[in-house]
Design a protein around this motif. Structure first.
Motif, mmCIF file in Angstrom:
data_model
loop_
_atom_site.group_PDB
_atom_site.id
_atom_site.type_symbol
_atom_site.label_atom_id
_atom_site.label_comp_id
_atom_site.label_asym_id
_atom_site.label_seq_id
_atom_site.Cartn_x
_atom_site.Cartn_y
_atom_site.Cartn_z
ATOM 1 N N PRO A 90 0.804 -1.236 0.000
ATOM 2 C CA PRO A 90 0.000 0.000 0.000
ATOM 3 C C PRO A 90 0.832 1.278 0.000
ATOM 4 O O PRO A 90 0.423 2.287 -0.569
ATOM 5 C CB PRO A 90 -0.834 -0.104 1.276
ATOM 6 N N SER A 94 0.256 4.080 -2.878
ATOM 7 C CA SER A 94 -0.120 5.460 -2.552
ATOM 8 C C SER A 94 0.863 6.466 -3.151
ATOM 9 O O SER A 94 0.471 7.563 -3.544
ATOM 10 C CB SER A 94 -0.233 5.650 -1.034
ATOM 11 N N LYS A 95 2.139 6.073 -3.265
ATOM 12 C CA LYS A 95 3.110 6.964 -3.909
ATOM 13 C C LYS A 95 2.773 7.170 -5.380
ATOM 14 O O LYS A 95 2.856 8.284 -5.897
ATOM 15 C CB LYS A 95 4.527 6.402 -3.778
ATOM 16 N N LYS A 126 -0.264 6.766 -6.734
ATOM 17 C CA LYS A 126 -1.533 7.488 -6.799
ATOM 18 C C LYS A 126 -1.340 8.977 -6.527
ATOM 19 O O LYS A 126 -2.077 9.807 -7.052
ATOM 20 C CB LYS A 126 -2.548 6.899 -5.825
ATOM 21 N N ALA A 127 -0.342 9.309 -5.728
ATOM 22 C CA ALA A 127 -0.064 10.719 -5.429
ATOM 23 C C ALA A 127 0.393 11.475 -6.678
ATOM 24 O O ALA A 127 0.334 12.705 -6.711
ATOM 25 C CB ALA A 127 0.996 10.828 -4.337
#
Length: 91
Positions: free
Chosen positions: A54, A58-59, A61-62
């Motif tokens: 995760p 998330s990196k 998606k950022a």
């Protein structure tokens, strides 16, 4: 962005002249269709399911919209560089 808008508005003032463009023969059109189909066959991507940590997801998606394409580019780069794959497999 403003420069592009200005250039686009200028193109409306100059119509396209097709007088010096010969019509393509049916053979030439078939050749272009074949070339386009070949190009598309090589560019087509497959969907896969992958499990990611995760934190790393998330990196990506950022990065915003298009992050999946960036992930695909990173994977392609790694696959094209065997030294990266060798280093990763020894961990």
């Amino acid at each position: 962005m403003l420069r592009i808008r200005n250039e686009l508005s200028e193109t409306d003032k100059h119509p396209i002249n097709f007088d010096d463009c010969p019509e393509l023969s049916p053979e030439a059109l078939k050749e272009f269709a074949f070339m386009a189909a070949e190009r598309n066959r090589h560019r087509k991507r497959q969907s896969v399911i992958i499990r990611l940590d995760p934190v790393y997801l998330s990196k990506y998606k950022a990065l915003g919209e298009g992050y999946a394409n960036i992930m695909a580019d990173v994977l392609s780069y790694a696959a094209d560089n065997p030294e990266l794959l060798t280093r990763a497999s020894t961990r």
